[in-house]
Design a protein around this motif. Structure first.
Motif, PDB file in Angstrom:
ATOM      1  N   UNK A 412      13.858  -2.942  -0.010  1.00 26.71           N
ATOM      2  CA  UNK A 412      14.486  -2.388   1.026  1.00 26.71           C
ATOM      3  C   UNK A 412      14.217  -3.009   2.644  1.00 26.71           C
ATOM      4  N   UNK A 413      14.301  -2.054   3.477  1.00 31.55           N
ATOM      5  CA  UNK A 413      14.321  -2.315   4.774  1.00 31.55           C
ATOM      6  C   UNK A 413      13.018  -2.072   5.584  1.00 31.55           C
ATOM      7  N   UNK A 414      11.883  -1.484   4.841  1.00 33.58           N
ATOM      8  CA  UNK A 414      10.733  -1.090   5.481  1.00 33.58           C
ATOM      9  C   UNK A 414      10.063  -2.303   6.075  1.00 33.58           C
ATOM     10  N   UNK A 415       8.926  -1.848   6.717  1.00 35.20           N
ATOM     11  CA  UNK A 415       8.210  -3.108   7.218  1.00 35.20           C
ATOM     12  C   UNK A 415       7.374  -3.822   6.090  1.00 35.20           C
ATOM     13  N   UNK A 416       7.670  -4.939   5.899  1.00 31.37           N
ATOM     14  CA  UNK A 416       7.426  -5.623   4.725  1.00 31.37           C
ATOM     15  C   UNK A 416       5.839  -5.590   4.335  1.00 31.37           C
ATOM     16  N   UNK A 417       4.997  -5.658   5.409  1.00 28.39           N
ATOM     17  CA  UNK A 417       3.526  -5.391   5.327  1.00 28.39           C
ATOM     18  C   UNK A 417       3.126  -4.234   4.599  1.00 28.39           C
ATOM     19  N   UNK A 418       3.972  -3.229   4.982  1.00 29.58           N
ATOM     20  CA  UNK A 418       3.590  -1.924   4.021  1.00 29.58           C
ATOM     21  C   UNK A 418       3.906  -2.005   2.689  1.00 29.58           C
ATOM     22  N   UNK A 419       5.247  -2.422   2.377  1.00 31.65           N
ATOM     23  CA  UNK A 419       5.508  -2.701   1.109  1.00 31.65           C
ATOM     24  C   UNK A 419       4.461  -3.424   0.293  1.00 31.65           C
ATOM     25  N   UNK A 420       4.073  -4.681   1.102  1.00 32.28           N
ATOM     26  CA  UNK A 420       2.963  -5.454   0.086  1.00 32.28           C
ATOM     27  C   UNK A 420       1.469  -4.480   0.075  1.00 32.28           C
ATOM     28  N   UNK A 421       1.358  -3.863   0.971  1.00 37.07           N
ATOM     29  CA  UNK A 421       0.136  -2.859   0.889  1.00 37.07           C
ATOM     30  C   UNK A 421       0.526  -1.782  -0.134  1.00 37.07           C
ATOM     31  N   UNK A 422       1.663  -1.335  -0.350  1.00 37.82           N
ATOM     32  CA  UNK A 422       1.910  -0.495  -1.315  1.00 37.82           C
ATOM     33  C   UNK A 422       1.688  -1.137  -2.699  1.00 37.82           C
ATOM     34  N   UNK A 423       2.136  -2.343  -2.767  1.00 39.45           N
ATOM     35  CA  UNK A 423       2.077  -2.899  -4.278  1.00 39.45           C
ATOM     36  C   UNK A 423       0.450  -3.336  -4.397  1.00 39.45           C
ATOM     37  N   UNK A 424       0.120  -3.815  -3.350  1.00 39.85           N
ATOM     38  CA  UNK A 424      -1.481  -4.243  -3.485  1.00 39.85           C
ATOM     39  C   UNK A 424      -2.356  -2.752  -3.875  1.00 39.85           C
ATOM     40  N   UNK A 425      -1.973  -1.696  -3.339  1.00 37.34           N
ATOM     41  CA  UNK A 425      -2.452  -0.456  -3.679  1.00 37.34           C
ATOM     42  C   UNK A 425      -2.203  -0.324  -5.194  1.00 37.34           C
ATOM     43  N   UNK A 426      -0.881  -0.523  -5.645  1.00 39.03           N
ATOM     44  CA  UNK A 426      -0.774  -0.301  -7.214  1.00 39.03           C
ATOM     45  C   UNK A 426      -1.553  -1.199  -8.205  1.00 39.03           C
ATOM     46  N   UNK A 427      -1.435  -2.603  -7.732  1.00 41.77           N
ATOM     47  CA  UNK A 427      -2.367  -3.485  -8.517  1.00 41.77           C
ATOM     48  C   UNK A 427      -3.476  -3.115  -8.413  1.00 41.77           C
ATOM     49  N   UNK A 428      -4.204  -2.394  -7.803  1.00 44.42           N
ATOM     50  CA  UNK A 428      -5.672  -2.073  -7.762  1.00 44.42           C
ATOM     51  C   UNK A 428      -5.801  -0.978  -8.996  1.00 44.42           C
ATOM     52  N   UNK A 429      -4.564  -0.484  -9.440  1.00 41.93           N
ATOM     53  CA  UNK A 429      -5.019   0.398 -10.826  1.00 41.93           C
ATOM     54  C   UNK A 429      -5.288  -0.585 -11.694  1.00 41.93           C
ATOM     55  N   UNK A 430      -4.865  -1.901 -11.848  1.00 39.50           N
ATOM     56  CA  UNK A 430      -5.073  -2.400 -12.861  1.00 39.50           C
ATOM     57  C   UNK A 430      -6.372  -3.381 -12.780  1.00 39.50           C
ATOM     58  N   UNK A 431      -7.235  -3.117 -11.793  1.00 40.03           N
ATOM     59  CA  UNK A 431      -8.337  -3.837 -11.491  1.00 40.03           C
ATOM     60  C   UNK A 431      -9.309  -3.466 -12.621  1.00 40.03           C
ATOM     61  N   UNK A 432      -9.892  -4.303 -13.121  1.00 37.16           N
ATOM     62  CA  UNK A 432     -11.273  -4.075 -14.097  1.00 37.16           C
ATOM     63  C   UNK A 432     -12.382  -3.638 -13.442  1.00 37.16           C
ATOM     64  N   UNK A 433     -12.489  -3.699 -11.954  1.00 35.02           N
ATOM     65  CA  UNK A 433     -13.664  -3.631 -11.343  1.00 35.02           C
ATOM     66  C   UNK A 433     -13.533  -2.196 -10.683  1.00 35.02           C
ATOM     67  N   UNK A 434     -14.716  -1.833 -10.032  1.00 39.58           N
ATOM     68  CA  UNK A 434     -14.710  -0.516  -9.271  1.00 39.58           C
ATOM     69  C   UNK A 434     -14.399   0.678 -10.157  1.00 39.58           C
TER      70      UNK A 434
END
Length: 469
Positions: A412-434
């Motif tokens: 969509x038209x949101x600020x792309x930095x916010x969209x990438x941050x959202x996906x990065x947050x979601x990918x952290x759910x796949x992290x084997x660390x933490x």
């Protein structure tokens, strides 16, 4: 709107096709929410039904608001005439049924919208129309091998959903014309701002106007646009419905009366008018409002999508990114040729962890909306294997490239930095660390959680979550 010099796209999308409001002089054409229209007298009613006088009789057959949108879409696609209908699915149905009858045959690209594929496989086949699918749309030999004497059209999508295997419109159009049949192209994901298939040889274009043309997720509609250059008179035996005498045309045929416009007039007068997929004038008004900002939105959509695709391509969790705008994509050369303004904003990527990984990412996003739609100002996310392609067998999904770990995005038209941050947050759910909580999200994501909570609470007028704790 006429000029010695052609107008730019942004000017056309705002001013194109407008007929001034003669009654009150409204700058924006009004919404004509009326089922029918008054006749001045007996003779006018007779003449309008006979087609000897221009004007409106009944909204199913025509409406000034809908006609305004038709003119604008036809202008933007550089076509001669458009029919506005109630959905993109209705547009496909009207376009196909305007050309085929029982005993006919269609050749389609395999990589198309599942709803259109269902229309071809279930509805048209039940009516006696056969369909063959081309596995690789870039293989012209395969297209040609599937054409039969009773083939009536070739069909494909300019930007296929969700794999981005760009259609070589000019090459397929040339092939279609060598065999005396038209090429029909679904241009929904490209829009006329990124690509005008009619300029590359396509004969008919269809749209789901619910998507980018409307753009705000509030209206359903579709459009069929004719290029006005296919000669329906060249082979009368191939198009019997266009060459038989019609009482409504005083014994003339559609081909005799309308020439290269025969098919679109038949589709309007016989198919759409009889089946009745008429959009509400209010929906037409919303689509028109969306069209007026189409270029601005699609430019931003494409820019955001390209940035996200590049980010995804660098992630170790991602095995592939199906975005033709990337230089590494096998369809990038076609994208550069046909889509110089941008490669659109609908594409897919595949996670190495299969369905389990897709589930974790889907459930963890905050800004991306989990829903089945495309072309919204809001960014959308979906898992095709369990939703749009769930009725296909596993083998069929694999053949279509729909892996269990594939996720589709409509950026969509949101600020792309916010969209990438959202996906990065979601990918952290796949992290084997933490340390992960029960939802699979890392406890290190607390700052992201608080930021998102602040955004949603600010919109709703409530206090930020930190103030409530």
């Amino acid at each position: 709107m006429t000029s010695e010099e052609p107008f730019g796209f942004a000017t056309e999308q705002i001013h194109g096709g407008v007929v001034p409001d003669a009654a009150f002089g409204a700058r924006v054409p009004p919404i004509h929410m009326s089922s029918g229209f008054l006749f001045d007298d007996f003779d006018q009613a007779r003449d309008r039904f006979a087609g000897t006088e221009d004007g409106y009789t009944y909204t199913r057959l025509g409406n000034p608001t809908n006609a305004d949108v038709e003119r604008r879409i036809a202008l933007l696609e550089h076509g001669t005439e458009a029919i506005l209908v109630s959905s993109g699915q209705a547009a496909a149905a009207v376009a196909f049924l305007g050309l085929v009858q029982a005993g006919d045959h269609i050749v389609s690209a395999q990589s198309i919208y599942e709803g259109t594929k269902g229309l071809l496989l279930q509805n048209l086949r039940r009516l006696g129309v056969e369909v063959d699918f081309v596995e690789r749309s870039g293989d012209l030999a395969e297209w040609e091998a599937r054409i039969r004497p009773n083939t009536k059209l070739l069909f494909g999508e300019s930007i296929p959903n969700p794999k981005n295997d760009i259609l070589d419109v000019a090459a397929v159009a040339d092939l279609a014309h060598r065999h005396g049949v038209p090429l029909v192209v679904d241009n929904t994901l490209a829009t006329p701002y990124l690509l005008r298939p009619l300029e590359h040889g396509a004969d008919i274009v269809i749209h789901s106007a619910s998507k980018f043309l409307s753009g705000h997720g509030v209206a359903i509609g579709g459009a069929v646009v004719d290029g006005g250059h296919f000669d329906w008179r060249a082979e009368p035996e191939r198009w019997p419905h266009l060459h038989q005498p019609e009482r409504a045309l005083e014994g003339a045929s559609y081909a005799e009366r309308f020439g290269t416009g025969a098919a679109i007039v038949f589709a309007r007068d016989v198919v759409a008018a009889r089946l009745g997929p008429t959009p509400s004038p209010f929906n037409a008004f919303l689509i028109r409002q969306g069209i007026e900002t189409l270029s601005l939105r699609v430019e931003r959509h494409s820019r955001n999508a390209h940035a996200i695709a590049e980010w995804l391509a660098r992630r170790p969790e991602v095995t592939s990114v199906d975005y033709a705008g990337l230089a590494s994509n096998p369809y990038h050369a076609l994208a550069e040729r046909y889509l110089p303004r941008g490669a659109g904003s609908v594409f897919a990527f595949t996670l190495a962890g299969g369905e389990a990984a897709a589930r974790r990412v889907m459930d963890a996003v905050r800004l991306f909306s989990r829903m089945t739609h495309l072309g919204d100002v809001r960014s959308l996310i979906l898992h095709p294997a369990s939703t749009t392609h769930a009725q296909r067998t596993p083998d069929e999904r694999r053949a279509a490239g729909i892996d269990d770990g594939l996720i589709r995005l409509s950026v969509g038209l949101e600020d792309v930095a916010d969209l990438i941050r959202d996906l990065d947050h979601a990918f952290n759910a796949l992290s084997a660390t933490g340390t992960a909580d029960e939802s699979g999200a890392s406890l290190a994501d607390g700052a992201s959680d608080r930021a998102f909570a602040t955004l949603t609470h600010a919109v709703s007028g409530a206090r930020p979550i930190d103030e409530e704790i």
